[in-house]
Design a protein around this motif. Structure first.
Motif, PDB file in Angstrom:
ATOM      1  N   ASN A  39       0.850  -1.189   0.000  1.00 45.86           N
ATOM      2  CA  ASN A  39       0.000   0.000   0.000  1.00 45.86           C
ATOM      3  C   ASN A  39       0.884   1.237   0.000  1.00 45.86           C
ATOM      4  O   ASN A  39       1.974   1.227   0.600  1.00 45.86           O
ATOM      5  CB  ASN A  39      -0.892   0.054   1.236  1.00 45.86           C
ATOM      6  N   PHE A  40       0.406   2.296  -0.659  1.00 44.61           N
ATOM      7  CA  PHE A  40       1.052   3.591  -0.464  1.00 44.61           C
ATOM      8  C   PHE A  40       0.836   3.995   0.989  1.00 44.61           C
ATOM      9  O   PHE A  40      -0.253   3.856   1.538  1.00 44.61           O
ATOM     10  CB  PHE A  40       0.447   4.654  -1.384  1.00 44.61           C
ATOM     11  N   LYS A  41       1.876   4.563   1.596  1.00 45.74           N
ATOM     12  CA  LYS A  41       1.796   4.966   3.001  1.00 45.74           C
ATOM     13  C   LYS A  41       2.483   6.310   3.170  1.00 45.74           C
ATOM     14  O   LYS A  41       3.526   6.578   2.576  1.00 45.74           O
ATOM     15  CB  LYS A  41       2.466   3.913   3.889  1.00 45.74           C
ATOM     16  N   THR A  42       1.887   7.182   4.015  1.00 46.76           N
ATOM     17  CA  THR A  42       2.458   8.497   4.285  1.00 46.76           C
ATOM     18  C   THR A  42       2.022   8.979   5.655  1.00 46.76           C
ATOM     19  O   THR A  42       0.964   8.580   6.149  1.00 46.76           O
ATOM     20  CB  THR A  42       2.020   9.524   3.220  1.00 46.76           C
ATOM     21  N   SER A  43       2.834   9.840   6.260  1.00 47.68           N
ATOM     22  CA  SER A  43       2.449  10.444   7.539  1.00 47.68           C
ATOM     23  C   SER A  43       2.265  11.950   7.421  1.00 47.68           C
ATOM     24  O   SER A  43       1.710  12.580   8.325  1.00 47.68           O
ATOM     25  CB  SER A  43       3.501  10.140   8.611  1.00 47.68           C
ATOM     26  N   THR A  44       2.708  12.564   6.321  1.00 52.93           N
ATOM     27  CA  THR A  44       2.615  14.018   6.164  1.00 52.93           C
ATOM     28  C   THR A  44       1.764  14.444   4.972  1.00 52.93           C
ATOM     29  O   THR A  44       1.578  15.634   4.753  1.00 52.93           O
ATOM     30  CB  THR A  44       4.011  14.645   6.004  1.00 52.93           C
ATOM     31  N   CYS A  45       1.271  13.491   4.221  1.00 51.08           N
ATOM     32  CA  CYS A  45       0.502  13.802   3.014  1.00 51.08           C
ATOM     33  C   CYS A  45      -0.870  13.138   3.064  1.00 51.08           C
ATOM     34  O   CYS A  45      -1.161  12.347   3.960  1.00 51.08           O
ATOM     35  CB  CYS A  45       1.241  13.318   1.770  1.00 51.08           C
ATOM     36  N   TYR A  46      -1.696  13.478   2.075  1.00 53.23           N
ATOM     37  CA  TYR A  46      -2.949  12.790   1.832  1.00 53.23           C
ATOM     38  C   TYR A  46      -2.925  12.229   0.419  1.00 53.23           C
ATOM     39  O   TYR A  46      -2.381  12.850  -0.499  1.00 53.23           O
ATOM     40  CB  TYR A  46      -4.140  13.738   1.973  1.00 53.23           C
ATOM     41  N   ILE A  47      -3.530  11.056   0.251  1.00 57.87           N
ATOM     42  CA  ILE A  47      -3.565  10.393  -1.046  1.00 57.87           C
ATOM     43  C   ILE A  47      -5.011  10.231  -1.488  1.00 57.87           C
ATOM     44  O   ILE A  47      -5.878   9.880  -0.695  1.00 57.87           O
ATOM     45  CB  ILE A  47      -2.899   9.003  -0.970  1.00 57.87           C
ATOM     46  N   VAL A  81      -8.083  14.837 -15.126  1.00 59.96           N
ATOM     47  CA  VAL A  81      -8.891  14.559 -13.945  1.00 59.96           C
ATOM     48  C   VAL A  81      -8.746  15.724 -12.976  1.00 59.96           C
ATOM     49  O   VAL A  81      -7.637  16.138 -12.640  1.00 59.96           O
ATOM     50  CB  VAL A  81      -8.440  13.255 -13.246  1.00 59.96           C
ATOM     51  N   LYS A  82      -9.877  16.269 -12.518  1.00 62.19           N
ATOM     52  CA  LYS A  82      -9.838  17.362 -11.552  1.00 62.19           C
ATOM     53  C   LYS A  82      -9.372  16.828 -10.202  1.00 62.19           C
ATOM     54  O   LYS A  82      -9.593  15.663  -9.871  1.00 62.19           O
ATOM     55  CB  LYS A  82     -11.214  17.998 -11.409  1.00 62.19           C
ATOM     56  N   PRO A  83      -8.726  17.671  -9.407  1.00 60.08           N
ATOM     57  CA  PRO A  83      -8.305  17.227  -8.061  1.00 60.08           C
ATOM     58  C   PRO A  83      -9.491  16.707  -7.259  1.00 60.08           C
ATOM     59  O   PRO A  83     -10.611  17.205  -7.372  1.00 60.08           O
ATOM     60  CB  PRO A  83      -7.740  18.504  -7.439  1.00 60.08           C
ATOM     61  N   SER A  84      -9.232  15.658  -6.473  1.00 59.01           N
ATOM     62  CA  SER A  84     -10.247  15.126  -5.566  1.00 59.01           C
ATOM     63  C   SER A  84      -9.758  15.370  -4.148  1.00 59.01           C
ATOM     64  O   SER A  84      -8.737  14.819  -3.723  1.00 59.01           O
ATOM     65  CB  SER A  84     -10.443  13.624  -5.804  1.00 59.01           C
ATOM     66  N   LEU A  85     -10.478  16.207  -3.411  1.00 61.75           N
ATOM     67  CA  LEU A  85     -10.017  16.625  -2.094  1.00 61.75           C
ATOM     68  C   LEU A  85     -10.932  16.144  -0.972  1.00 61.75           C
ATOM     69  O   LEU A  85     -10.784  16.560   0.174  1.00 61.75           O
ATOM     70  CB  LEU A  85      -9.913  18.155  -2.047  1.00 61.75           C
ATOM     71  N   ASP A  86     -11.858  15.242  -1.287  1.00 64.00           N
ATOM     72  CA  ASP A  86     -12.818  14.778  -0.288  1.00 64.00           C
ATOM     73  C   ASP A  86     -12.433  13.424   0.316  1.00 64.00           C
ATOM     74  O   ASP A  86     -12.419  13.256   1.523  1.00 64.00           O
ATOM     75  CB  ASP A  86     -14.218  14.686  -0.905  1.00 64.00           C
ATOM     76  N   ASN A  87     -12.153  12.444  -0.531  1.00 59.10           N
ATOM     77  CA  ASN A  87     -11.850  11.100  -0.053  1.00 59.10           C
ATOM     78  C   ASN A  87     -10.335  10.896   0.014  1.00 59.10           C
ATOM     79  O   ASN A  87      -9.727  10.272  -0.848  1.00 59.10           O
ATOM     80  CB  ASN A  87     -12.501  10.055  -0.967  1.00 59.10           C
ATOM     81  N   LEU A  88      -9.756  11.435   1.078  1.00 58.99           N
ATOM     82  CA  LEU A  88      -8.306  11.395   1.249  1.00 58.99           C
ATOM     83  C   LEU A  88      -7.933  10.421   2.354  1.00 58.99           C
ATOM     84  O   LEU A  88      -8.662  10.244   3.325  1.00 58.99           O
ATOM     85  CB  LEU A  88      -7.780  12.794   1.586  1.00 58.99           C
ATOM     86  N   ALA A  89      -6.767   9.797   2.197  1.00 54.28           N
ATOM     87  CA  ALA A  89      -6.293   8.836   3.200  1.00 54.28           C
ATOM     88  C   ALA A  89      -4.780   8.895   3.261  1.00 54.28           C
ATOM     89  O   ALA A  89      -4.115   9.407   2.359  1.00 54.28           O
ATOM     90  CB  ALA A  89      -6.763   7.427   2.854  1.00 54.28           C
ATOM     91  N   ASN A  90      -4.212   8.353   4.356  1.00 56.64           N
ATOM     92  CA  ASN A  90      -2.749   8.295   4.451  1.00 56.64           C
ATOM     93  C   ASN A  90      -2.204   6.910   4.128  1.00 56.64           C
ATOM     94  O   ASN A  90      -1.004   6.678   4.204  1.00 56.64           O
ATOM     95  CB  ASN A  90      -2.254   8.758   5.826  1.00 56.64           C
ATOM     96  N   GLU A  91      -3.101   5.972   3.775  1.00 58.73           N
ATOM     97  CA  GLU A  91      -2.677   4.650   3.299  1.00 58.73           C
ATOM     98  C   GLU A  91      -3.685   4.185   2.265  1.00 58.73           C
ATOM     99  O   GLU A  91      -4.896   4.286   2.475  1.00 58.73           O
ATOM    100  CB  GLU A  91      -2.577   3.643   4.435  1.00 58.73           C
ATOM    101  N   MET A  92      -3.183   3.667   1.127  1.00 58.45           N
ATOM    102  CA  MET A  92      -4.076   3.305   0.034  1.00 58.45           C
ATOM    103  C   MET A  92      -3.425   2.222  -0.815  1.00 58.45           C
ATOM    104  O   MET A  92      -2.206   2.236  -1.031  1.00 58.45           O
ATOM    105  CB  MET A  92      -4.377   4.538  -0.801  1.00 58.45           C
ATOM    106  N   ALA A  93      -4.223   1.273  -1.280  1.00 58.86           N
ATOM    107  CA  ALA A  93      -3.709   0.169  -2.080  1.00 58.86           C
ATOM    108  C   ALA A  93      -3.061   0.666  -3.367  1.00 58.86           C
ATOM    109  O   ALA A  93      -3.542   1.614  -3.991  1.00 58.86           O
ATOM    110  CB  ALA A  93      -4.834  -0.804  -2.402  1.00 58.86           C
ATOM    111  N   VAL A  94      -1.977   0.017  -3.754  1.00 61.44           N
ATOM    112  CA  VAL A  94      -1.294   0.318  -5.010  1.00 61.44           C
ATOM    113  C   VAL A  94      -1.928  -0.553  -6.101  1.00 61.44           C
ATOM    114  O   VAL A  94      -1.745  -1.762  -6.120  1.00 61.44           O
ATOM    115  CB  VAL A  94       0.214   0.024  -4.910  1.00 61.44           C
ATOM    116  N   VAL A  95      -2.695   0.067  -7.002  1.00 60.05           N
ATOM    117  CA  VAL A  95      -3.444  -0.673  -8.021  1.00 60.05           C
ATOM    118  C   VAL A  95      -2.923  -0.308  -9.408  1.00 60.05           C
ATOM    119  O   VAL A  95      -3.010   0.862  -9.806  1.00 60.05           O
ATOM    120  CB  VAL A  95      -4.953  -0.376  -7.929  1.00 60.05           C
ATOM    121  N   PRO A  96      -2.387  -1.271 -10.157  1.00 54.85           N
ATOM    122  CA  PRO A  96      -1.935  -0.971 -11.518  1.00 54.85           C
ATOM    123  C   PRO A  96      -3.060  -0.397 -12.370  1.00 54.85           C
ATOM    124  O   PRO A  96      -4.218  -0.826 -12.296  1.00 54.85           O
ATOM    125  CB  PRO A  96      -1.490  -2.343 -12.042  1.00 54.85           C
ATOM    126  N   GLY A  97      -2.725   0.616 -13.166  1.00 57.90           N
ATOM    127  CA  GLY A  97      -3.713   1.251 -14.025  1.00 57.90           C
ATOM    128  C   GLY A  97      -4.494   2.363 -13.355  1.00 57.90           C
ATOM    129  O   GLY A  97      -5.333   2.997 -13.994  1.00 57.90           O
TER     130      GLY A  97
END
Length: 244
Positions: A60-68, A81-97
């Motif tokens: 998974n992508f992981k961060t402590s100072t950013c949002y993904i 694609v316009k920025p998406s600023l609502d559904n943000l997380a500090n850990e997210m699966a790495v999905v090809p494509g």
């Protein structure tokens, strides 16, 4: 005061086997895009650009100072694609494509409407996952492309623009902003709102001094307003009570 800077000035170095800067005429990726073999934390822990984003052992992508933000399936970095600023997380699966947007959390601000925006002129990363990296059937990271992008300015003025001065009771200034703009007063201005009449109608921001200012905010008597248009925001200031 928030800073406009996100990850600093990016200096991309092209090195064999690690980062490659494509020069193919048929490459439709944005200028400055970089291809990166991003190894997970058990196999070198490659960081994405100037951020602290890495791939953990759960891939998974992981961060402590950013949002993904996972922007979903895309054809590459050039996908509009316009920025998406609502559904943000500090850990997210790495999905090809899939395309991801990565924001420094310090450049985001929520407005009274519930809308969130990123500071004008601040960069964020767009990252597109090409494929996993595997060794003997075990995933050890991912190959991806990334680039530093910027939000649309939407006609907003530069950050920390000074609109003018209101020094004597009755002084008034007017400043033009995008008609769809939304305002958020700074904390100090909220606490002194009885000193000013502030109106925003049809793209015109008007500030009138109602009473004598006997104290000032900082050495220059600055009062500030955050202004959002679309996904970007800026900060405009006026000076008050400076005349003796």
């Amino acid at each position: 005061m928030k800073t406009k800077q996100l990850f600093g000035i990016l200096l991309f170095l092209c090195s064999i086997g690690f980062v490659s800067c494509g020069d193919d005429d048929d490459n439709k990726d944005p200028e400055g895009s970089v291809t990166l073999n991003m190894m997970n934390e058990g196999n070198g822990k490659t960081l994405l650009g100037k951020s602290d984003v890495y791939i953990n052992n759960s891939n998974n992508f992981k961060t402590s100072t950013c949002y993904i933000a996972d922007m979903g399936e895309a054809s590459g970095l050039g996908t509009p694609v316009k920025p998406s600023l609502d559904n943000l997380a500090n850990e997210m699966a790495v999905v090809p494509g899939h395309l991801y947007h990565i924001y420094d959390r310090n450049v985001l601000l929520d407005f009274p409407s519930g809308k969130r925006a990123v500071i004008i002129e601040s960069g964020y990363y767009k990252a597109y996952v090409i494929s996993p990296i595997t060794v003997d059937g075990t995933t050890t990271g991912a190959t991806l492309k990334f680039v530093l992008a910027y939000p649309e300015t939407n006609g907003l003025p530069e950050y920390e623009t000074v609109m003018g001065n209101v020094d004597d009771v009755g002084d008034e200034i007017e400043y033009t902003l995008p008609k769809d703009a939304e305002l958020r007063f700074s904390d100090y201005l909220d606490s002194d709102s009885n000193s000013f009449d502030i109106q925003f109608v049809n793209g015109k921001l008007k500030v009138k001094l109602l009473e004598s200012i006997n104290h000032i905010s900082g050495p220059y008597g600055d009062y500030g307003i955050f202004v959002r248009s679309g996904d970007a925001y800026t900060y405009v200031m006026f000076k008050a009570g400076l005349k003796k």
